[in-house]
Motif scaffolding. Structure first.
Motif, PDB file in Angstrom:
ATOM      1  N   ARG A 236       0.825  -1.215   0.000  1.00 51.04           N
ATOM      2  CA  ARG A 236       0.000   0.000   0.000  1.00 51.04           C
ATOM      3  C   ARG A 236       0.861   1.267   0.000  1.00 51.04           C
ATOM      4  O   ARG A 236       0.499   2.287  -0.598  1.00 51.04           O
ATOM      5  CB  ARG A 236      -0.927   0.026   1.215  1.00 51.04           C
ATOM      6  N   ASP A 237       2.008   1.219   0.676  1.00 49.37           N
ATOM      7  CA  ASP A 237       2.862   2.402   0.774  1.00 49.37           C
ATOM      8  C   ASP A 237       3.471   2.783  -0.566  1.00 49.37           C
ATOM      9  O   ASP A 237       3.897   3.929  -0.759  1.00 49.37           O
ATOM     10  CB  ASP A 237       3.975   2.159   1.795  1.00 49.37           C
ATOM     11  N   THR A 238       3.538   1.848  -1.502  1.00 50.97           N
ATOM     12  CA  THR A 238       4.148   2.146  -2.807  1.00 50.97           C
ATOM     13  C   THR A 238       3.212   2.927  -3.723  1.00 50.97           C
ATOM     14  O   THR A 238       3.640   3.411  -4.772  1.00 50.97           O
ATOM     15  CB  THR A 238       4.564   0.848  -3.521  1.00 50.97           C
ATOM     16  N   TRP A 239       1.941   3.057  -3.338  1.00 57.58           N
ATOM     17  CA  TRP A 239       0.971   3.713  -4.213  1.00 57.58           C
ATOM     18  C   TRP A 239       1.022   5.236  -4.113  1.00 57.58           C
ATOM     19  O   TRP A 239       0.480   5.932  -4.970  1.00 57.58           O
ATOM     20  CB  TRP A 239      -0.447   3.243  -3.872  1.00 57.58           C
ATOM     21  N   THR A 240       1.650   5.758  -3.076  1.00 59.14           N
ATOM     22  CA  THR A 240       1.560   7.196  -2.814  1.00 59.14           C
ATOM     23  C   THR A 240       2.176   8.024  -3.944  1.00 59.14           C
ATOM     24  O   THR A 240       1.752   9.161  -4.185  1.00 59.14           O
ATOM     25  CB  THR A 240       2.249   7.550  -1.481  1.00 59.14           C
ATOM     26  N   ASP A 241       3.183   7.496  -4.645  1.00 55.55           N
ATOM     27  CA  ASP A 241       3.846   8.239  -5.706  1.00 55.55           C
ATOM     28  C   ASP A 241       3.395   7.811  -7.098  1.00 55.55           C
ATOM     29  O   ASP A 241       4.010   8.191  -8.095  1.00 55.55           O
ATOM     30  CB  ASP A 241       5.368   8.068  -5.590  1.00 55.55           C
ATOM     31  N   GLN A 242       2.320   7.029  -7.172  1.00 49.91           N
ATOM     32  CA  GLN A 242       1.827   6.553  -8.466  1.00 49.91           C
ATOM     33  C   GLN A 242       0.472   7.182  -8.786  1.00 49.91           C
ATOM     34  O   GLN A 242      -0.281   7.555  -7.891  1.00 49.91           O
ATOM     35  CB  GLN A 242       1.687   5.032  -8.459  1.00 49.91           C
ATOM     36  N   GLU A 243       0.174   7.287 -10.068  1.00 47.69           N
ATOM     37  CA  GLU A 243      -1.095   7.835 -10.528  1.00 47.69           C
ATOM     38  C   GLU A 243      -2.128   6.724 -10.690  1.00 47.69           C
ATOM     39  O   GLU A 243      -1.787   5.558 -10.875  1.00 47.69           O
ATOM     40  CB  GLU A 243      -0.913   8.545 -11.873  1.00 47.69           C
ATOM     41  N   ILE A 244      -3.406   7.113 -10.620  1.00 46.26           N
ATOM     42  CA  ILE A 244      -4.482   6.191 -10.938  1.00 46.26           C
ATOM     43  C   ILE A 244      -4.428   5.856 -12.426  1.00 46.26           C
ATOM     44  O   ILE A 244      -4.164   6.732 -13.262  1.00 46.26           O
ATOM     45  CB  ILE A 244      -5.850   6.809 -10.593  1.00 46.26           C
ATOM     46  N   ASP A 245      -4.657   4.621 -12.773  1.00 43.95           N
ATOM     47  CA  ASP A 245      -4.678   4.182 -14.165  1.00 43.95           C
ATOM     48  C   ASP A 245      -5.631   5.081 -14.972  1.00 43.95           C
ATOM     49  O   ASP A 245      -6.807   5.221 -14.620  1.00 43.95           O
ATOM     50  CB  ASP A 245      -5.148   2.724 -14.218  1.00 43.95           C
ATOM     51  N   PRO A 246      -5.165   5.701 -16.071  1.00 41.26           N
ATOM     52  CA  PRO A 246      -6.009   6.633 -16.825  1.00 41.26           C
ATOM     53  C   PRO A 246      -7.194   5.962 -17.526  1.00 41.26           C
ATOM     54  O   PRO A 246      -8.080   6.651 -18.031  1.00 41.26           O
ATOM     55  CB  PRO A 246      -5.040   7.251 -17.839  1.00 41.26           C
ATOM     56  N   ARG A 247      -7.232   4.623 -17.559  1.00 38.79           N
ATOM     57  CA  ARG A 247      -8.376   3.925 -18.154  1.00 38.79           C
ATOM     58  C   ARG A 247      -9.602   3.964 -17.253  1.00 38.79           C
ATOM     59  O   ARG A 247     -10.694   3.582 -17.674  1.00 38.79           O
ATOM     60  CB  ARG A 247      -7.996   2.479 -18.481  1.00 38.79           C
ATOM     61  N   LEU A 248      -9.414   4.416 -16.033  1.00 43.54           N
ATOM     62  CA  LEU A 248     -10.523   4.540 -15.082  1.00 43.54           C
ATOM     63  C   LEU A 248     -11.007   5.987 -15.041  1.00 43.54           C
ATOM     64  O   LEU A 248     -10.235   6.916 -15.241  1.00 43.54           O
ATOM     65  CB  LEU A 248     -10.065   4.104 -13.681  1.00 43.54           C
ATOM     66  N   PRO A 249     -12.304   6.209 -14.742  1.00 41.80           N
ATOM     67  CA  PRO A 249     -13.333   5.209 -14.456  1.00 41.80           C
ATOM     68  C   PRO A 249     -13.904   4.585 -15.722  1.00 41.80           C
ATOM     69  O   PRO A 249     -13.809   5.164 -16.814  1.00 41.80           O
ATOM     70  CB  PRO A 249     -14.406   6.023 -13.737  1.00 41.80           C
ATOM     71  N   PHE A 250     -14.520   3.410 -15.560  1.00 44.45           N
ATOM     72  CA  PHE A 250     -15.202   2.760 -16.665  1.00 44.45           C
ATOM     73  C   PHE A 250     -16.517   3.481 -16.967  1.00 44.45           C
ATOM     74  O   PHE A 250     -17.184   3.987 -16.075  1.00 44.45           O
ATOM     75  CB  PHE A 250     -15.492   1.296 -16.336  1.00 44.45           C
ATOM     76  N   GLY A 251     -16.861   3.492 -18.224  1.00 44.56           N
ATOM     77  CA  GLY A 251     -18.112   4.090 -18.680  1.00 44.56           C
ATOM     78  C   GLY A 251     -18.378   3.621 -20.092  1.00 44.56           C
ATOM     79  O   GLY A 251     -17.646   2.773 -20.620  1.00 44.56           O
TER      80      GLY A 251
END
Length: 258
Positions: A236-251
């Motif tokens: 979980r600690d490794t996520w702080t410097d990463q971006e959310i996947d740009p394919r999200l949100p689904f629609g």
């Protein structure tokens, strides 16, 4: 037509259940909820839900990859009718319950749509029957969408006293994988039952987006207690410097539309 029917009796436990009903255009499905509270979740198509003298018209969606859907909560000891003018596929998430609560329509605007994780652990969680969204006796339900190549239900974790059902659909008909007492290959329409213990990740193969519906219930307080598997909690600690996947949100248009 009932495509899938998991009951507490068939699962060998006490509370959680799931039924998937397929309706042709203009067809109706009738049942008594008995001792189960029910959340009606459109997987594909629109449906009118009638019970307890109440009615909710669920707009639904073309597929689970076309965004979140409105749902309906139906109490125990109710005569339930589903009718779909155009036909579709509908999940009935269930839990054995002791309190009879009112029928309720839950539009998307009242739900909590969450982007969880980051990087290749990014996923979308549609919270429509979690404890902060829906007043219910025992049932906890949500759905998770994971872009192809990503992992979700991660770090591995457990839910004390909660019996959990994973129901899967895979965009494009590909495989996906679920760790739970070993690693299971899953495809659209498959379920994995988790009575207890550590489980996860859910793995979306590259090129194939993954959807799963989680249904949980248990004998204790209605609380979504999550405990990370200690040896993997550091992830979980490794996520702080990463971006959310740009394919999200689904629609609409985000899936392969197979």
């Amino acid at each position: 037509m009932i495509r899938l029917d998991v009951t507490p009796e068939s699962a060998g436990w006490g509370f959680s259940g799931l039924r998937v009903v397929v309706l042709a255009a203009g067809e109706e499905y009738h049942c008594s909820t008995g001792g189960d509270e029910v959340v009606v979740v459109p997987l594909a198509g629109s449906v009118t839900v009638t019970a307890d003298g109440e009615k909710a018209v669920l707009t639904g969606r073309a597929s689970v990859f076309d965004g979140p859907t409105d749902v309906a909560y139906v109490p125990i000891e109710a005569a339930l009718t589903l009718r779909s003018d155009a036909g579709g596929r509908f999940a009935l998430a269930t839990a054995r319950a002791g309190r009879r609560l009112p029928f309720r329509y839950v539009p998307v605007a009242e739900q909590r749509i969450e982007m969880r994780g980051a990087g290749n652990c990014s996923r979308q969680v549609n919270n429509f029957a979690t404890t902060d969204v829906l007043d219910a006796d025992r049932i906890i339900a949500c759905e998770v969408l994971t872009p192809g190549g990503n992992w979700s239900s991660y770090p591995p974790h457990k839910h004390d006293e909660l019996e959990e059902i994973y129901y899967f659909e895979v965009d494009g008909g590909g495989p996906a994988y679920q760790r739970a007492d070993g690693v299971h290959e899953v495809r659209s329409g498959d379920v994995v039952l988790i009575p207890d213990g550590w489980h996860g990740p859910s793995m979306a193969a590259p090129g194939y987006h993954l959807y799963y519906l989680n249904v949980m219930a248990g004998p204790g307080e209605r609380a979504w207690v999550i405990e990370d598997e200690p040896e993997h909690a550091w992830v979980r600690d490794t996520w702080t410097d990463q971006e959310i996947d740009p394919r999200l949100p689904f629609g609409p248009g985000k899936g392969r539309q197979s």
